[in-house]
Write a protein that holds these residues in place. Sequence first.
Motif, PDB file in Angstrom:
ATOM      1  N   GLU A  42       0.742  -1.150   0.019  1.00  0.00           N
ATOM      2  CA  GLU A  42       0.011   0.009  -0.057  1.00  0.00           C
ATOM      3  C   GLU A  42       0.990   1.133  -0.065  1.00  0.00           C
ATOM      4  N   TRP A  43       1.952   1.255   0.731  1.00  0.00           N
ATOM      5  CA  TRP A  43       2.724   2.322   0.613  1.00  0.00           C
ATOM      6  C   TRP A  43       3.334   2.905  -0.483  1.00  0.00           C
ATOM      7  N   THR A  44       3.828   1.835  -1.169  1.00  0.00           N
ATOM      8  CA  THR A  44       4.372   2.033  -2.685  1.00  0.00           C
ATOM      9  C   THR A  44       3.299   2.433  -3.592  1.00  0.00           C
ATOM     10  N   ASP A  45       2.192   1.757  -3.518  1.00  0.00           N
ATOM     11  CA  ASP A  45       0.974   2.343  -4.507  1.00  0.00           C
ATOM     12  C   ASP A  45       0.584   3.695  -4.183  1.00  0.00           C
ATOM     13  N   THR A  46       0.625   4.180  -2.899  1.00  0.00           N
ATOM     14  CA  THR A  46       0.396   5.734  -2.595  1.00  0.00           C
ATOM     15  C   THR A  46       1.317   6.597  -2.949  1.00  0.00           C
ATOM     16  N   LEU A  80       0.701   4.090  -8.424  1.00  0.00           N
ATOM     17  CA  LEU A  80       0.302   2.957  -9.300  1.00  0.00           C
ATOM     18  C   LEU A  80      -0.355   1.934  -8.357  1.00  0.00           C
ATOM     19  N   ASP A  81      -1.651   1.205  -8.506  1.00  0.00           N
ATOM     20  CA  ASP A  81      -2.133   0.176  -7.931  1.00  0.00           C
ATOM     21  C   ASP A  81      -1.368  -0.973  -8.211  1.00  0.00           C
ATOM     22  N   GLY A  82      -1.030  -1.862  -7.217  1.00  0.00           N
ATOM     23  CA  GLY A  82      -0.258  -3.063  -7.366  1.00  0.00           C
ATOM     24  C   GLY A  82       1.362  -2.780  -7.765  1.00  0.00           C
ATOM     25  N   ASN A  83       1.594  -1.933  -7.447  1.00  0.00           N
ATOM     26  CA  ASN A  83       3.063  -1.502  -7.495  1.00  0.00           C
ATOM     27  C   ASN A  83       4.116  -2.464  -7.060  1.00  0.00           C
ATOM     28  N   HIS A  84       4.944  -2.968  -7.689  1.00  0.00           N
ATOM     29  CA  HIS A  84       5.958  -3.896  -7.402  1.00  0.00           C
ATOM     30  C   HIS A  84       7.177  -3.904  -8.099  1.00  0.00           C
ATOM     31  N   ALA A  85       8.287  -3.721  -7.483  1.00  0.00           N
ATOM     32  CA  ALA A  85       9.714  -3.481  -8.419  1.00  0.00           C
ATOM     33  C   ALA A  85      10.692  -3.684  -7.548  1.00  0.00           C
TER      34      ALA A  85
END
Length: 145
Positions: A38-42, A46-51
């Motif tokens: 959630e913190w990276t999405d915010t 981007l929703d579902g942000n994963h990197a």
Amino acid sequence: MTIRLENVGIAVRDLEAAISFFTDLGLTVIGRDTVSGEWTDTAVGLDGNHARIAMLRTPDGHGRLELFEYLHPEAIETEPTRPHEIGMHRVAFSVDDLDAALEIAARHGCRPLRGVATYEDIYRLTYLRGPSGILVMLAEELKKG
């Protein structure tokens, strides 16, 4: 209020290839991580942000480059930025030996867009395409001292 540049972030297609290029030029990896939630999405929007990310530092300790390879959402391939386009443009590095830096870049398949130029007997410089099409400027100061 004080402000300082924290880092320049660049999305890449292949994190390991980008790390190899920049570490061969002299930067040092100071951290790696995989981020999501959630913190990276915010933060990123981007929703579902994963990197997968890597933070690199220049030898002088002042400059930082954050490289990230998106796992989700799927990375979007675009045409590489051209020197006259509006928006995020390039990352620039001062080097003490431009010819040596260009030899390193060539080992990664990266060559000047056109050639090496001299600016008013002050700098020798060039733009090249780095990993994932990143525009990289390399400049050697001629009048040292």
